[in-house]
Write an enzyme that holds these catalytic residues in place. Structure first.
Site, PDB file in Angstrom:
ATOM      1  N   ASP A 108    -104.863  40.518 -38.731  1.00 24.03           N
ATOM      2  CA  ASP A 108    -105.962  40.389 -37.779  1.00 24.03           C
ATOM      3  C   ASP A 108    -105.625  41.074 -36.453  1.00 24.03           C
ATOM      4  O   ASP A 108    -105.325  42.254 -36.438  1.00 24.03           O
ATOM      5  CB  ASP A 108    -106.289  38.890 -37.630  1.00 24.03           C
ATOM      6  CG  ASP A 108    -107.552  38.603 -36.859  1.00 24.03           C
ATOM      7  OD1 ASP A 108    -108.647  38.849 -37.399  1.00 24.03           O
ATOM      8  OD2 ASP A 108    -107.450  38.122 -35.709  1.00 24.03           O
ATOM      9  N   HIS A 276    -110.090  35.468 -45.374  1.00 24.83           N
ATOM     10  CA  HIS A 276    -109.486  36.170 -44.244  1.00 24.83           C
ATOM     11  C   HIS A 276    -108.030  35.792 -44.001  1.00 24.83           C
ATOM     12  O   HIS A 276    -107.202  36.643 -43.697  1.00 24.83           O
ATOM     13  CB  HIS A 276    -110.321  35.870 -42.986  1.00 24.83           C
ATOM     14  CG  HIS A 276    -109.794  36.481 -41.734  1.00 24.83           C
ATOM     15  ND1 HIS A 276    -109.677  37.838 -41.561  1.00 24.83           N
ATOM     16  CD2 HIS A 276    -109.350  35.913 -40.573  1.00 24.83           C
ATOM     17  CE1 HIS A 276    -109.201  38.093 -40.341  1.00 24.83           C
ATOM     18  NE2 HIS A 276    -108.979  36.939 -39.740  1.00 24.83           N
TER      19      HIS A 276
END
Length: 309
Positions: A108, A276
């Site tokens: 991320d 994610h």
């Protein structure tokens, strides 16, 4: 945190410019830097770090503005939260431990820092594993209605201070639960101890501001730096493994492998069966794919790291 990272030691390192970076360090062998994403800390790696430490000297660090790292006030142009500045923090951190050349596994926001680190400091990076992102410039350039709705926080956090900071500071724990819990897997994958750590750190003074400044920089000065690289034809030189979640927004809205091949020389990658938060949702799948790549990258690199391990 000691029970999440057994055998690791906690460090708080002055990296210059009034910035201190927190990290846990464990294992032995070639150095490996782990960088986390939003709204988290180095605690995201607790399910994979012990295994990685059997093969590498692992340094799991907090980014500037996150965790227990320094959280300075942002500059007018947000340059002190640019990925260039955050990458320099991590290079200085690794040099503090004697590592002048290392591999990087990053998720991320941390993966965006790692991208910049490898561009600005190519001599420092052996190989890269980047998790669940496409390049920042590509993601902004290709923003659609579906992406904007799913990644609403990208556009909320860049609003001028102090509006987003005030709203986050009103209930930091709720912000963590809402942002992370709205992803495909909900809150079920997260160890309660790690979740509590994310909530603790976001409640620290300056944390909401640091988080917002990270995103303000990405929507401004980071794009300038990325466009300059593209215009000059500068590509990532180290081998890159890009992994992303098959149930995530990046998979639905972009072609990550194609985008990374536009900006890097040596790219491979694939989707993993998760959302994610790969390191917490699918730690074994991550290890199965990333560990051989990291080991191969170290074997292929003829730099002598023995004195730095």
């Amino acid at each position: 945190m000691s029970d999440l990272f057994p055998g690791f030691e906690k460090h708080h390192v002055d990296v210059g410019g009034g910035i201190a970076i927190s990290a846990v360090v464990g294992g032995r062998g070639a150095p490996l830097l782990l960088l986390h994403g939003h709204p988290q800390t180095h605690a995201i790696w607790h399910r994979v770090a012990p295994v990685l430490a059997e093969h590498f000297t692992v340094v799991a660090a907090d980014l500037r503005g996150y965790g227990d790292a320094s959280k300075p006030r942002g500059d007018a142009d947000h340059a002190n939260y640019a990925k260039r500045a955050l990458a320099a923090d991590q290079v200085a951190l690794m040099r503090h431990f004697g590592h002048t050349r290392f591999s990087v596994l990053a998720h991320d926001r941390g993966a965006r820092v790692a991208h910049r680190l490898a561009i600005d400091h190519p001599e420092a990076v052996r190989c890269l594993v980047l998790l669940d992102i496409a390049p920042t410039l590509a993601m902004y350039a290709q923003t659609t209605d579906a992406f904007a709705r799913a990644y609403w926080h990208w556009f909320f956090l860049i609003q001028p201070a102090p509006l987003p900071e005030r709203l986050i500071e009103a209930d930091p724990a709720a912000y963590v639960r809402e942002v992370m819990g709205r992803r495909s897997a909900g809150l079920a994958p997260f160890d309660p101890r790690a979740l509590a750590e994310y909530q603790r750190c976001l409640a620290l003074p300056g944390a909401a501001h640091g988080l917002c400044e990270d995103y303000r920089a990405s929507a401004g000065i980071d794009l300038v730096h990325d466009q300059a690289d593209r215009d000059a034809g500068r590509l990532l030189q180290p081998p890159l493994l890009a992994l992303w979640g098959a149930q995530g927004v990046v998979h639905r809205c972009f072609d990550p492998l194609a985008e990374w091949r536009r900006v890097a020389r040596h790219v491979e990658g694939e989707a993993l069966p998760c959302g994610h938060y790969i390191a917490e949702e699918a730690p074994q799948a991550l290890l199965d794919r990333a560990l051989p790549f990291l080991e191969q990258g170290n074997h292929a690199d003829h730099t002598d790291y023995g004195a730095h391990a």
